[in-house]
Design a protein around this motif. Structure first.
Motif, PDB file in Angstrom:
ATOM      1  N   LEU A  56     -19.908   1.506   6.574  1.00  0.00           N
ATOM      2  CA  LEU A  56     -20.850   2.214   7.433  1.00  0.00           C
ATOM      3  C   LEU A  56     -21.619   3.366   7.029  1.00  0.00           C
ATOM      4  O   LEU A  56     -23.018   3.572   6.744  1.00  0.00           O
ATOM      5  N   ALA A  57     -20.781   4.311   6.474  1.00  0.00           N
ATOM      6  CA  ALA A  57     -21.190   5.598   6.009  1.00  0.00           C
ATOM      7  C   ALA A  57     -22.028   5.608   4.643  1.00  0.00           C
ATOM      8  O   ALA A  57     -23.260   6.160   4.818  1.00  0.00           O
ATOM      9  N   THR A  58     -21.540   4.657   3.764  1.00  0.00           N
ATOM     10  CA  THR A  58     -22.151   4.417   2.613  1.00  0.00           C
ATOM     11  C   THR A  58     -23.615   3.620   2.583  1.00  0.00           C
ATOM     12  O   THR A  58     -24.618   3.973   2.223  1.00  0.00           O
ATOM     13  N   SER A  59     -23.558   2.827   3.594  1.00  0.00           N
ATOM     14  CA  SER A  59     -24.811   1.817   3.788  1.00  0.00           C
ATOM     15  C   SER A  59     -25.778   2.765   4.494  1.00  0.00           C
ATOM     16  O   SER A  59     -26.850   3.019   4.004  1.00  0.00           O
ATOM     17  N   LEU A  60     -25.470   3.874   5.225  1.00  0.00           N
ATOM     18  CA  LEU A  60     -26.180   4.722   6.048  1.00  0.00           C
ATOM     19  C   LEU A  60     -27.080   5.800   4.811  1.00  0.00           C
ATOM     20  O   LEU A  60     -28.086   6.303   4.998  1.00  0.00           O
ATOM     21  N   VAL A  65     -32.585   7.022   1.258  1.00  0.00           N
ATOM     22  CA  VAL A  65     -33.453   6.766   0.235  1.00  0.00           C
ATOM     23  C   VAL A  65     -34.435   5.698   0.284  1.00  0.00           C
ATOM     24  O   VAL A  65     -35.728   5.755   0.293  1.00  0.00           O
ATOM     25  N   THR A  66     -33.931   4.453   0.796  1.00  0.00           N
ATOM     26  CA  THR A  66     -34.844   3.452   1.121  1.00  0.00           C
ATOM     27  C   THR A  66     -35.858   3.453   1.991  1.00  0.00           C
ATOM     28  O   THR A  66     -37.051   3.111   1.736  1.00  0.00           O
ATOM     29  N   SER A  67     -35.598   4.202   3.319  1.00  0.00           N
ATOM     30  CA  SER A  67     -36.493   4.350   4.169  1.00  0.00           C
ATOM     31  C   SER A  67     -37.410   5.396   3.686  1.00  0.00           C
ATOM     32  O   SER A  67     -38.701   5.118   4.095  1.00  0.00           O
ATOM     33  N   LEU A  68     -37.012   6.517   3.211  1.00  0.00           N
ATOM     34  CA  LEU A  68     -38.169   7.657   2.509  1.00  0.00           C
ATOM     35  C   LEU A  68     -39.125   6.704   1.459  1.00  0.00           C
ATOM     36  O   LEU A  68     -40.605   7.066   1.723  1.00  0.00           O
ATOM     37  N   ARG A  69     -38.621   6.066   0.605  1.00  0.00           N
ATOM     38  CA  ARG A  69     -39.458   5.336  -0.019  1.00  0.00           C
ATOM     39  C   ARG A  69     -40.559   4.331   0.541  1.00  0.00           C
ATOM     40  O   ARG A  69     -41.660   4.192   0.229  1.00  0.00           O
ATOM     41  N   SER A  70     -39.703   3.640   1.835  1.00  0.00           N
ATOM     42  CA  SER A  70     -40.614   2.727   2.241  1.00  0.00           C
ATOM     43  C   SER A  70     -41.519   3.240   3.207  1.00  0.00           C
ATOM     44  O   SER A  70     -42.716   2.832   3.291  1.00  0.00           O
ATOM     45  N   ALA A 193     -30.141   8.172   9.528  1.00  0.00           N
ATOM     46  CA  ALA A 193     -29.420   8.121   8.370  1.00  0.00           C
ATOM     47  C   ALA A 193     -29.038   9.594   8.073  1.00  0.00           C
ATOM     48  O   ALA A 193     -27.889  10.038   7.820  1.00  0.00           O
ATOM     49  N   ALA A 194     -30.159  10.577   8.079  1.00  0.00           N
ATOM     50  CA  ALA A 194     -29.769  11.672   7.723  1.00  0.00           C
ATOM     51  C   ALA A 194     -28.876  12.590   8.292  1.00  0.00           C
ATOM     52  O   ALA A 194     -27.769  13.396   7.977  1.00  0.00           O
ATOM     53  N   PRO A 195     -28.905  12.814   9.886  1.00  0.00           N
ATOM     54  CA  PRO A 195     -27.916  13.555  10.384  1.00  0.00           C
ATOM     55  C   PRO A 195     -26.554  12.623  10.463  1.00  0.00           C
ATOM     56  O   PRO A 195     -25.301  13.349  10.453  1.00  0.00           O
ATOM     57  N   SER A 196     -26.521  11.381  10.430  1.00  0.00           N
ATOM     58  CA  SER A 196     -25.224  10.675  10.533  1.00  0.00           C
ATOM     59  C   SER A 196     -24.649  10.769   9.299  1.00  0.00           C
ATOM     60  O   SER A 196     -23.152  10.908   9.261  1.00  0.00           O
ATOM     61  N   VAL A 197     -25.112  10.753   8.061  1.00  0.00           N
ATOM     62  CA  VAL A 197     -24.554  11.208   6.810  1.00  0.00           C
ATOM     63  C   VAL A 197     -24.009  12.288   6.680  1.00  0.00           C
ATOM     64  O   VAL A 197     -22.896  12.556   6.158  1.00  0.00           O
ATOM     65  N   ALA A 198     -24.824  13.286   6.934  1.00  0.00           N
ATOM     66  CA  ALA A 198     -24.353  14.721   6.991  1.00  0.00           C
ATOM     67  C   ALA A 198     -23.229  15.093   7.754  1.00  0.00           C
ATOM     68  O   ALA A 198     -22.361  15.537   7.265  1.00  0.00           O
ATOM     69  N   THR A 199     -22.930  14.154   8.912  1.00  0.00           N
ATOM     70  CA  THR A 199     -21.750  14.280   9.795  1.00  0.00           C
ATOM     71  C   THR A 199     -20.640  13.604   8.955  1.00  0.00           C
ATOM     72  O   THR A 199     -19.300  14.002   8.895  1.00  0.00           O
ATOM     73  N   PHE A 200     -20.880  12.280   8.354  1.00  0.00           N
ATOM     74  CA  PHE A 200     -19.884  11.362   7.794  1.00  0.00           C
ATOM     75  C   PHE A 200     -19.246  12.175   6.567  1.00  0.00           C
ATOM     76  O   PHE A 200     -18.382  11.936   6.110  1.00  0.00           O
ATOM     77  N   THR A 224     -26.307   1.135  -5.521  1.00  0.00           N
ATOM     78  CA  THR A 224     -26.981   0.315  -4.625  1.00  0.00           C
ATOM     79  C   THR A 224     -28.634   0.931  -4.790  1.00  0.00           C
ATOM     80  O   THR A 224     -29.579   0.286  -4.714  1.00  0.00           O
ATOM     81  N   ILE A 225     -28.876   2.132  -4.596  1.00  0.00           N
ATOM     82  CA  ILE A 225     -30.030   2.870  -4.738  1.00  0.00           C
ATOM     83  C   ILE A 225     -30.906   2.458  -5.917  1.00  0.00           C
ATOM     84  O   ILE A 225     -32.347   2.837  -5.951  1.00  0.00           O
ATOM     85  N   ALA A 226     -30.241   2.398  -7.079  1.00  0.00           N
ATOM     86  CA  ALA A 226     -30.817   2.110  -8.337  1.00  0.00           C
ATOM     87  C   ALA A 226     -31.718   0.945  -7.969  1.00  0.00           C
ATOM     88  O   ALA A 226     -32.952   0.774  -8.504  1.00  0.00           O
ATOM     89  N   MET A 227     -31.210   0.037  -7.212  1.00  0.00           N
ATOM     90  CA  MET A 227     -32.304  -1.294  -6.894  1.00  0.00           C
ATOM     91  C   MET A 227     -33.177  -1.111  -5.764  1.00  0.00           C
ATOM     92  O   MET A 227     -34.519  -1.228  -5.852  1.00  0.00           O
TER      93      MET A 227
END
Length: 269
Positions: A56-60, A65-70, A193-200, A224-227
């Protein structure tokens, strides 16, 4: 060598698929990434009680990155409703951090079951929803906005997603056109994702794979983000000339299969 190459290929293919879906449908790529990470980590011998937490943490982390690009790709088309994002941002962020604390208290089998149940609800909505369905003519405000934003952040962390699977239906049910809803929901991902990853990053995990910081596996994140960095803008471009309704129904079938497989693993112990 094959023990290294095969997981990398799985992560590259999954990242490409997840990035495209994030831009195309506004759904959290985590619905795809979490099962893929779980497969890779457990097959590599890291099936600890905290492995689902790591997934979950790695997915978030990839969703940042994905959301920012999108969202930037959609913004260039003038499709993002920044007023909605600003209004819902505080509640979503608080809900996301609350989700991290809940994930920390649960173990892999419980999280897998929660993931499967929530995915079934999302897939069911995708399968049966109709464009004309409405709950209102504008987005909820006041206490309803507070409750919905908190729940969006909280549930999204339990799924490891960017909130699009919740945000898109929420907005379309309140009169927001589908393309604008998809574009705005992409911004939900950053808020979650930003606050949750900062906590994770400060939540340690047992028997974590190499290159894991807190609960975030940096190696899986980078592969993953390479793709996803390549495919998210492509998905956003396709969203403006694709019959998203039909595609969502096909994707719903896929989600049912993902949920059933996750539930089967839990029941078989």
């Amino acid at each position: 060598m094959s023990e290294f190459i095969i997981p990398v290929l799985i992560l590259l293919a999954t990242g490409a698929f997840a990035g495209t879906l994030a831009g195309l449908l506004g759904v959290g790529g985590g619905i795809i990434l979490v099962p893929a990470f779980l497969l890779v980590f457990t097959q590599a011998g890291y099936g600890s009680p905290d492995v689902m937490q790591i997934c979950l943490a790695t997915s978030l982390s990839t969703i940042i990155v994905t959301s920012l690009r999108s969202v930037l790709a959609h913004h260039r088309r003038g499709a993002v409703d920044w007023l909605i994002l600003r209004a819902y941002a505080p509640g979503i962020a608080i809900g996301a951090v609350s989700g991290v604390l809940t994930v920390q208290a649960l173990r892999t089998q419980t999280l897998q079951l929660v993931f499967a149940v929530l995915v079934v609800f999302i897939a069911t909505y995708m399968a049966i929803s109709r464009p004309h369905w409405r709950l209102g003519d504008r987005m909820p405000q006041g206490w309803k906005q507070a409750v919905i934003s908190l729940c969006t952040g909280f549930v999204s962390v339990l799924l490891g997603i960017g909130g699009g699977s919740i945000g898109v239906p929420l907005m379309t049910l309140h009169g927001i056109p589908i393309h604008r809803a998809v574009a705005t929901a992409a911004g939900f991902g950053i808020l979650i994702a930003a606050p949750s990853v900062a906590t994770f990053l400060f939540v340690p995990a047992q028997n974590a794979p190499p290159f894991t910081v807190g609960s975030v596996n940096v190696a899986a994140f980078l592969v993953t983000i390479a793709m996803t960095m390549i495919t998210a803008p492509l998905g956003a471009a396709l969203a403006h000339r694709t019959d998203a309704a039909r595609l969502k129904r096909y994707f719903a079938i896929f989600l049912f299969l993902v949920a059933l497989n996750m539930a089967r693993k839990v029941l078989m112990g």
